[in-house]
Design an enzyme around this catalytic site. Structure first.
Site, PDB file in Angstrom:
ATOM      1  N   SER A 136       0.845  -1.190   0.000  1.00 44.70           N
ATOM      2  CA  SER A 136       0.000   0.000   0.000  1.00 44.70           C
ATOM      3  C   SER A 136       0.880   1.239   0.000  1.00 44.70           C
ATOM      4  O   SER A 136       1.983   1.233   0.566  1.00 44.70           O
ATOM      5  CB  SER A 136      -0.905   0.019   1.234  1.00 44.70           C
TER       6      SER A 136
ATOM      7  N   TYR B   8      -2.443  -0.260  10.204  1.00 43.92           N
ATOM      8  CA  TYR B   8      -2.440  -0.596   8.781  1.00 43.92           C
ATOM      9  C   TYR B   8      -1.130  -0.149   8.137  1.00 43.92           C
ATOM     10  O   TYR B   8      -0.514  -0.894   7.374  1.00 43.92           O
ATOM     11  CB  TYR B   8      -3.633   0.061   8.092  1.00 43.92           C
TER      12      TYR B   8
END
Length: 289
Positions: free
Chosen positions: A150, A163
């Site tokens: 990501s 995250y």
């Protein structure tokens, strides 16, 4: 250049997080190439529906598609996945570690959220890699490992630190994996880091039922991934309908510059550096685009 023979008909692709989003789009694409496809995800209706959708695209239908209920955070579950794959199809040629969750987190927030995110997003990648890659090395044929990272694991914006940490770990792990593979004599396997842009999936929908204009579809992301792999890219840095590659490059450079320039961490969001970042980004747009 990546050895594209890994995507040859009858070769085997294992995709985690395959019941929806990018994972499902990838599984469908691999099926259209004539590959035998294994869908791994949590048990439930979504996995059943994904299995049916991929079977419909496979020339051999159910004979070349396998769905296995899998919790990638559980090493035992991943081991059972490998046993099911080997029993049905034998060797694996493409491993796509795509499973991920994002329940939200805070630095001092509930430990449970941190554990869930790290176990699925980071340990899931480690578990699947360590379980499947030895066998991929043993069969000696061309292979690929695609790990879904990501941009949040690179620029680490405030808002969901668990995250960010998990995806930063995936980046570092995949870099180390590729370094290991490229230094093995005669190895035909390579690792790659998929860095999606804004993609409309169940993870990003936030209650929306229609794709926002700025988002890519999972299918667009998979198409871009395949084009990048054909070029031999390790970092598959995807744009979207809002953010160009040039913009991503400048955001990444600014983040790295926090260390080099001895700025405060996350200075892009620091009140004393907001104007400086904007000037940097605007200049980049004028000069680069």
């Amino acid at each position: 250049m990546t050895n594209q023979t890994a995507f040859s008909p009858r070769n085997v692709a294992v995709v985690t997080g395959a019941a929806s989003g990018i994972g499902l789009a990838a599984a469908k694409h691999f099926a259209t190439l004539g590959m035998r496809v294994v869908l791994a995800d949590l048990d439930g209706p979504r996995l059943d529906e994904a299995f049916a959708a991929v079977c419909a695209l496979s020339q051999a239908g159910r004979d070349d598609v396998l769905a296995v209920a899998t919790d990638v955070s559980d090493l035992g579950s991943v081991t059972r996945l490998r046993e099911a794959v080997v029993s049905r199809f034998e060797g694996v040629h493409v491993l796509m570690n795509n499973a991920g969750i994002q329940p939200g987190s805070a630095v001092l927030g509930p430990r449970e959220n941190w554990e869930k995110v790290l176990m699925v997003n980071l340990w899931g990648v480690v578990n699947c890699t360590q379980t499947f890659v030895p066998g991929m090395l043993d069969h000696g044929e061309a292979g690929l490992i695609i790990n879904t990272g990501s941009k949040q694991g690179i620029t680490t914006p405030p808002g969901d630190p668990a995250y960010n940490v998990s995806k930063a770990g995936v980046k570092v792990f995949t870099e180390a994996l590729q370094h290991d593979l490229r230094n093995r004599e005669g190895c035909l396997i390579s690792a790659h880091l998929l860095i999606p842009g804004f993609v409309f999936t169940a993870l990003t929908a936030n209650g929306r039922t229609e794709k926002p204009e700025g988002a890519w579809t999972p299918e667009q992301t998979v198409d871009f991934t395949m084009e990048s792999l054909a070029r031999g890219d390790f970092y598959i840095l995807c744009p979207d309908n809002e953010v160009t590659r040039r913009t991503d490059e400048k955001r990444i450079l600014w983040a790295a510059g926090d260390i080099v320039e001895n700025r405060p961490p996350l200075s892009r969001w620091h009140p004393q550096y907001g104007a400086a970042f904007k000037a940097f980004a605007d200049k980049a747009t004028v000069d680069g685009d």
